[in-house]
Write a protein that holds these residues in place. Structure first.
Motif, mmCIF file in Angstrom:
data_model
loop_
_atom_site.group_PDB
_atom_site.id
_atom_site.type_symbol
_atom_site.label_atom_id
_atom_site.label_comp_id
_atom_site.label_asym_id
_atom_site.label_seq_id
_atom_site.Cartn_x
_atom_site.Cartn_y
_atom_site.Cartn_z
ATOM 1 N N PRO A 215 0.808 -1.240 0.000
ATOM 2 C CA PRO A 215 0.000 0.000 0.000
ATOM 3 C C PRO A 215 0.833 1.279 0.000
ATOM 4 C CG PRO A 215 -0.927 -1.593 1.528
ATOM 5 C CD PRO A 215 0.366 -2.174 1.061
ATOM 6 N N VAL A 216 1.933 1.278 0.748
ATOM 7 C CA VAL A 216 2.785 2.474 0.772
ATOM 8 C C VAL A 216 3.392 2.713 -0.597
ATOM 9 C CG1 VAL A 216 4.834 3.525 1.804
ATOM 10 C CG2 VAL A 216 3.270 2.173 3.228
ATOM 11 N N LEU A 217 3.894 1.642 -1.227
ATOM 12 C CA LEU A 217 4.472 1.768 -2.565
ATOM 13 C C LEU A 217 3.401 2.125 -3.585
ATOM 14 C CD1 LEU A 217 6.910 1.550 -4.379
ATOM 15 C CD2 LEU A 217 6.521 -0.920 -4.540
ATOM 16 N N ARG A 218 2.179 1.589 -3.400
ATOM 17 C CA ARG A 218 1.090 1.931 -4.304
ATOM 18 C C ARG A 218 0.813 3.433 -4.272
ATOM 19 N NH1 ARG A 218 -3.654 -0.826 -2.226
ATOM 20 N NH2 ARG A 218 -2.556 -2.702 -2.895
ATOM 21 N N GLN A 219 0.819 4.018 -3.074
ATOM 22 C CA GLN A 219 0.593 5.452 -2.953
ATOM 23 C C GLN A 219 1.745 6.230 -3.605
ATOM 24 O OE1 GLN A 219 -2.241 7.010 -1.754
ATOM 25 N NE2 GLN A 219 -1.220 8.741 -2.745
ATOM 26 N N SER A 220 2.963 5.702 -3.480
ATOM 27 C CA SER A 220 4.108 6.358 -4.108
ATOM 28 C C SER A 220 3.966 6.351 -5.628
ATOM 29 C CB SER A 220 5.399 5.640 -3.689
ATOM 30 O OG SER A 220 6.512 6.182 -4.357
ATOM 31 N N ILE A 221 3.481 5.233 -6.170
ATOM 32 C CA ILE A 221 3.269 5.160 -7.621
ATOM 33 C C ILE A 221 2.209 6.168 -8.046
ATOM 34 C CG2 ILE A 221 2.410 3.675 -9.477
ATOM 35 C CD1 ILE A 221 3.651 1.299 -7.965
ATOM 36 N N TRP A 222 1.112 6.249 -7.281
ATOM 37 C CA TRP A 222 0.057 7.200 -7.635
ATOM 38 C C TRP A 222 0.569 8.643 -7.526
ATOM 39 C CZ3 TRP A 222 -4.580 7.258 -9.871
ATOM 40 C CH2 TRP A 222 -5.206 6.031 -10.078
ATOM 41 N N ASP A 223 1.370 8.923 -6.524
ATOM 42 C CA ASP A 223 1.926 10.276 -6.406
ATOM 43 C C ASP A 223 2.772 10.616 -7.631
ATOM 44 O OD1 ASP A 223 0.699 10.562 -3.984
ATOM 45 O OD2 ASP A 223 2.495 10.073 -2.793
ATOM 46 N N HIS A 224 3.523 9.632 -8.116
ATOM 47 C CA HIS A 224 4.338 9.875 -9.305
ATOM 48 C C HIS A 224 3.463 10.100 -10.534
ATOM 49 C CE1 HIS A 224 7.775 9.689 -11.995
ATOM 50 N NE2 HIS A 224 7.155 8.751 -12.708
ATOM 51 N N LEU A 225 2.380 9.332 -10.657
ATOM 52 C CA LEU A 225 1.484 9.529 -11.798
ATOM 53 C C LEU A 225 0.842 10.908 -11.756
ATOM 54 C CD1 LEU A 225 -0.286 6.021 -11.976
ATOM 55 C CD2 LEU A 225 1.669 6.847 -13.296
ATOM 56 N N VAL A 226 0.430 11.335 -10.571
ATOM 57 C CA VAL A 226 -0.138 12.683 -10.438
ATOM 58 C C VAL A 226 0.901 13.724 -10.821
ATOM 59 C CG1 VAL A 226 -1.012 14.375 -8.773
ATOM 60 C CG2 VAL A 226 -1.830 12.008 -8.701
ATOM 61 N N ASP A 227 2.140 13.506 -10.408
ATOM 62 C CA ASP A 227 3.201 14.477 -10.668
ATOM 63 C C ASP A 227 3.491 14.615 -12.159
ATOM 64 O OD1 ASP A 227 5.386 16.213 -9.584
ATOM 65 O OD2 ASP A 227 6.631 14.731 -10.614
ATOM 66 N N ILE A 228 3.560 13.481 -12.891
ATOM 67 C CA ILE A 228 3.931 13.566 -14.309
ATOM 68 C C ILE A 228 2.801 14.095 -15.175
ATOM 69 C CG2 ILE A 228 5.625 11.705 -14.094
ATOM 70 C CD1 ILE A 228 3.621 9.803 -15.364
ATOM 71 N N THR A 229 1.556 14.121 -14.644
ATOM 72 C CA THR A 229 0.446 14.667 -15.427
ATOM 73 C C THR A 229 0.183 16.141 -15.140
ATOM 74 O OG1 THR A 229 -1.108 13.880 -13.731
ATOM 75 C CG2 THR A 229 -0.703 12.433 -15.630
ATOM 76 N N LYS A 230 0.913 16.737 -14.181
ATOM 77 C CA LYS A 230 0.647 18.128 -13.813
ATOM 78 C C LYS A 230 0.895 19.086 -14.965
ATOM 79 C CE LYS A 230 1.376 17.952 -8.807
ATOM 80 N NZ LYS A 230 2.254 18.369 -7.681
ATOM 81 N N ASN A 231 1.977 18.841 -15.729
ATOM 82 C CA ASN A 231 2.308 19.781 -16.794
ATOM 83 C C ASN A 231 1.470 19.569 -18.051
ATOM 84 O OD1 ASN A 231 3.342 17.424 -17.818
ATOM 85 N ND2 ASN A 231 5.498 18.004 -17.587
ATOM 86 N N GLY A 232 0.604 18.573 -18.048
ATOM 87 C CA GLY A 232 -0.278 18.347 -19.195
ATOM 88 C C GLY A 232 0.369 17.640 -20.355
ATOM 89 N N HIS A 233 1.657 17.260 -20.228
ATOM 90 C CA HIS A 233 2.344 16.591 -21.334
ATOM 91 C C HIS A 233 2.170 15.085 -21.307
ATOM 92 C CE1 HIS A 233 5.269 20.263 -21.446
ATOM 93 N NE2 HIS A 233 4.100 20.504 -22.035
ATOM 94 N N THR A 234 1.719 14.561 -20.191
ATOM 95 C CA THR A 234 1.546 13.108 -20.055
ATOM 96 C C THR A 234 0.114 12.801 -19.641
ATOM 97 O OG1 THR A 234 3.855 12.854 -19.365
ATOM 98 C CG2 THR A 234 2.361 11.024 -18.895
ATOM 99 N N THR A 235 -0.452 11.799 -20.290
ATOM 100 C CA THR A 235 -1.793 11.312 -19.966
ATOM 101 C C THR A 235 -1.676 9.865 -19.529
ATOM 102 O OG1 THR A 235 -2.713 12.768 -21.659
ATOM 103 C CG2 THR A 235 -4.135 11.011 -20.822
ATOM 104 N N VAL A 236 -2.451 9.494 -18.512
ATOM 105 C CA VAL A 236 -2.379 8.145 -17.968
ATOM 106 C C VAL A 236 -3.753 7.498 -18.034
ATOM 107 C CG1 VAL A 236 -1.842 6.722 -15.951
ATOM 108 C CG2 VAL A 236 -0.497 8.804 -16.408
ATOM 109 N N ILE A 237 -3.811 6.309 -18.572
ATOM 110 C CA ILE A 237 -5.004 5.457 -18.506
ATOM 111 C C ILE A 237 -4.623 4.252 -17.666
ATOM 112 C CG2 ILE A 237 -6.682 4.079 -19.779
ATOM 113 C CD1 ILE A 237 -6.254 5.851 -22.176
ATOM 114 N N ILE A 238 -5.385 4.006 -16.604
ATOM 115 C CA ILE A 238 -5.021 2.961 -15.662
ATOM 116 C C ILE A 238 -6.236 2.111 -15.348
ATOM 117 C CG2 ILE A 238 -5.397 4.526 -13.719
ATOM 118 C CD1 ILE A 238 -3.186 3.040 -12.220
ATOM 119 N N THR A 239 -6.054 0.798 -15.345
ATOM 120 C CA THR A 239 -7.101 -0.106 -14.883
ATOM 121 C C THR A 239 -6.640 -0.724 -13.566
ATOM 122 O OG1 THR A 239 -6.251 -2.114 -15.937
ATOM 123 C CG2 THR A 239 -7.610 -0.662 -17.285
#
Length: 777
Positions: A215-239
């Protein structure tokens, strides 16, 4: 102003204030996009746009509908959570988005272009894809795995190293030199995620990335996904299976039965459907969907009453199938709660969407996809193939050594004359004591004493037969009946005198004399090869016996031979052996089918481990995969061919009259043909078992019908016509002519073999490319 009060989807729990503004902006852009007419420019405002998507498997009479008129909109710079139960169509939808499957109808736009179109970069480096399976080579280390995919993405060595260190730290992975097969299941999935993140793609598609993750690592992964989408250059589709985990996504799509139930921000859905969790939202929407599908069926009243119908109409759930079909038949028919921008208060209060760029061509930086081959792709593939071989030394030694073992077995076991064949002899010229001692006296020179012993002595000296003396005729026959002898030979008591009288009297010899001078032979003809050998040796030995006796008596030995003079043959030898006849076909068969086994196995390993699909999504093309496999497997095949020819012609000295280089060239072409056939098998079937069945099923017809073990002239006329089109028929005739006749490339029999095998190579390669290109589902 309170965003929730205005109908604006609240921000995700893990998002910052900046993310909240981003959510607002994304929602506004999406609604504006839906309300605008269809243009190429508006499509480019979205990372993914799916409209009226229909996908089915099976026959038209019994179709399995996976996607049923599905619409989907993924704004750029967002995290889009795709939720749904197993079998609802998530993986199929993602495969269509990345260009690996085709829709039966509908359209998909990804990053401004159609997947698979020239210059779209999809499949290609603009996408990072993590499939459900691990899809990695267990024999590679984590660093080698990332180097391989980094080279595919044209990253520099320094960039690959920097990103490797960053991702290993981010995903809490062990030392990069550790082999993937030695990692735990959760660590392997994190390496798979690292591969998708490596080249920082514009669109990141992650299929169940957090399964088995702490769970801790899962939150770290989500934080990274949020971070890379902030500038609008990256889009993430996740299941994900963790439904409430997607609360951190900017937008979620709820997929059920091939249809999109809803497509909104998580907080907005919870608010609109008066639910405490996304799982409750999903449950209510599923009940509403069932009500729409089965309007006349009885649904528990208490369940219906518990479902709070949203204020905004839901055309996907509350209209008939005909109305729903009409609704989505427009260019941009939307999903739940998005059918009209006028109904949404955010359309008047949200910040204006960014100005739409004018229509333009696909960015020129992606026009390299026009090229069929790219050097960095070939570099990565060839490096990967050779690295796999180095990591499987035992397998490669077996593959290279197996043809040598087979040709050794052939040369030692096939084509040699049988020896030690037992012959039961009832020689009535011998006394009982001689029979007991198994001894028959031989008199040489011009001596007509017990000529039967002289003949039998010559018969034994050729080593094909072992003579066993018995007392009477019936005992000799009984030895044959019981399988203890292959033939019974009966010699009359007055054989020597009768034979001399027959020679001297000629046509005037009496019938009794003629019968007494005959050697009476009864054989076991159940084995044609042994029987023919005995038949030949018994006659040839008699001719030599008569010739020697006449020579010793100063008489022309031709008087004792058949008046047909077989002179020195034009090609071959007076006593040809089966080895020289079968060797050309056997050598070609060994090289051909070992190449089939090696190449089909290599391709199926890639496919079954998911590497083939992952590489194709990364932009690798069918011709590139084919060429890389040809280069690496050609190296293996060349070593196999070299060892086979050395063993055949240097150690066993098989007949070689013609040019050895023509033999080498024909064997190499034959190996390429086997490789190409292996590619076709691996692309046409899905499992190693099926590939084995296909290879075995093709082996026997080729061996039996290509003139390898029996002359084509002895076959049924219709089969003779059919065999001319098989891969090894003409090459076998060609090689046989080179080896035993010494013919060159200018002879039609020889060059027809080269033309035939080259044609088959081209046919198999074209079939492979077509299967790689079009077998997507």
């Amino acid at each position: 102003m309170d965003a929730a009060a205005d109908g604006v989807p609240p921000t995700a729990p893990a998002a910052t204030a900046t993310t909240a503004n981003s959510d607002l902006d994304l929602a506004a852009r999406r609604r504006l996009f839906i309300s605008q007419p269809s243009t190429l420019a508006t499509r480019r405002q979205q990372a993914v746009c799916v409209r009226r998507a229909h996908k089915m498997y099976g026959s038209s009479k019994n179709p399995n509908v996976v996607l049923d008129g599905l619409n989907m909109t993924v704004p750029k710079g967002s995290i889009y959570g795709l939720l749904g139960a197993s079998g609802c169509g998530k993986t199929t939808l993602l495969s269509c988005i990345v260009g690996r499957r085709r829709l039966n109808s509908g359209e998909i736009w990804v990053l401004g272009g159609r997947p698979g179109s020239r210059g779209s970069g999809v499949p290609g480096p603009r996408i990072g894809y993590m499939p459900q399976e691990i899809a990695l080579y267990g024999e590679f280390t984590m660093r080698e795995t990332l180097i391989y995919f980094g080279i595919i993405s044209a990253m520099s060595k320094g960039d690959i190293e920097d990103r490797t260190e960053f991702l290993l730290k981010l995903l809490n992975l062990p030392n990069a030199s550790k082999f993937v097969k030695n990692l735990s299941g959760g660590q392997q999935r994190r390496v798979s995620l690292a591969v998708a993140l490596l080249h920082e793609p514009e669109l990141l598609i992650l299929d169940e990335p957090t399964v088995g993750v702490d769970p801790v690592l899962r939150q770290s992964i989500w934080d990274h996904l949020v971070d890379i989408t902030k500038n609008g250059h990256t889009t993430v589709i996740i299941t994900t299976h963790y439904i409430d985990e997607c609360a951190q996504a900017h937008m979620i799509g709820l997929l059920r039965g091939g249809k999109m139930l809803a497509e909104e921000s998580p907080d907005y859905l919870r608010q609109q459907y008066n639910a405490d969790s996304l799982e409750d939202v999903f449950l209510k929407l599923s009940v509403l969907q069932n009500m729409g599908k089965r309007r006349r069926s009885s649904i528990a009243q208490e369940i219906v009453e518990q479902v709070t119908v949203p204020a905004i109409s839901n055309p996907a759930l509350d209209m008939s199938d005909e109305q729903h079909a009409a609704e989505i038949s427009g260019e941009f028919g939307d999903n739940i709660s998005m059918s009209s921008a006028a109904r949404d208060p955010i359309s008047t209060t949200a910040p204006a969407a960014p100005p739409l760029p004018p229509p333009q061509e696909i960015p020129t930086s992606f026009w390299y996809n026009l090229h069929v081959m790219q050097s960095h792709h070939l570099h990565a593939l060839i490096w990967k193939n050779f690295l796999w071989m180095m990591r499987n030394v035992g397998v490669m030694l077996f593959i290279v050594g197996l043809p040598v073992v087979q040709i050794l077995l052939f040369c030692y076991a096939i084509g040699h004359d049988p020896t030690g064949l037992k012959l039961a002899v009832a020689n009535h010229e011998m006394s009982g004591e001689m029979i007991m001692e198994q001894f028959c006296p031989v008199h040489t020179g011009c001596n007509q004493t017990m000529l039967s012993c002289r003949y039998l002595d010559m018969l034994v000296k050729n080593k094909s037969m072992v003579v066993q003396y018995v007392t009477d005729d019936e005992m000799a026959y009984e030895e044959v009946r019981k399988g203890r002898a292959w033939a019974a030979l009966v010699i009359q008591p007055n054989y020597t005198a009768s034979l001399m009288e027959r020679v001297e009297d000629g046509r005037y010899a009496e019938d009794g004399t003629i019968e007494s001078s005959d050697l009476a032979v009864r054989m076991d003809w159940s084995n044609q090869q042994i029987s023919q050998l005995l038949y030949r040796d018994l006659q040839y030995t008699f001719f030599n016996f008569v010739g020697d006796m006449l020579s010793d008596c100063d008489v022309n030995p031709k008087l004792g031979r058949v008046p047909v003079d077989f002179q020195h043959p034009v090609y071959g030898y007076r006593n040809p052996n089966f080895t020289d006849f079968a060797a050309p076909g056997v050598i070609l068969t060994i090289i051909f089918f070992l190449a089939v086994a090696v190449t089909s196995g290599a391709m199926l390993i890639d496919r079954n481990e998911g590497m083939l699909e992952r590489c194709l999504v990364a932009g690798i093309t069918g011709p590139e995969i084919l060429l890389s496999q040809v280069v690496t497997q050609f190296t293996v095949m060349l070593s196999q061919t070299t060892f086979v020819l050395i063993v055949s012609f240097y150690f066993f000295e098989l007949t070689l009259v013609g040019n050895i280089w023509l033999v080498v060239a024909l064997c190499i072409l034959n190996g390429l043909c086997g490789m190409s056939f292996g590619f076709v098998i691996s692309c046409a079937v899905d499992t190693e078992r099926t590939a084995t069945y296909v290879a075995m099923g093709s082996f026997l017809p080729i061996v039996m019908l290509c003139g390898i073990i029996w002359p084509i002239e002895g076959m049924f006329p219709l089969l003779q016509f059919f065999t001319a089109f098989l891969p090894l028929t003409k090459p076998t005739e060609s090689m046989r002519s080179i080896l035993q006749r010494g013919w060159g490339i200018d002879n039609p029999v020889v060059y027809n073999g080269f033309i035939s095998i080259s044609s088959w190579v081209l046919v198999f390669l074209v079939l492979t490319i077509l299967l790689l290109k079009f077998k997507k589902g």
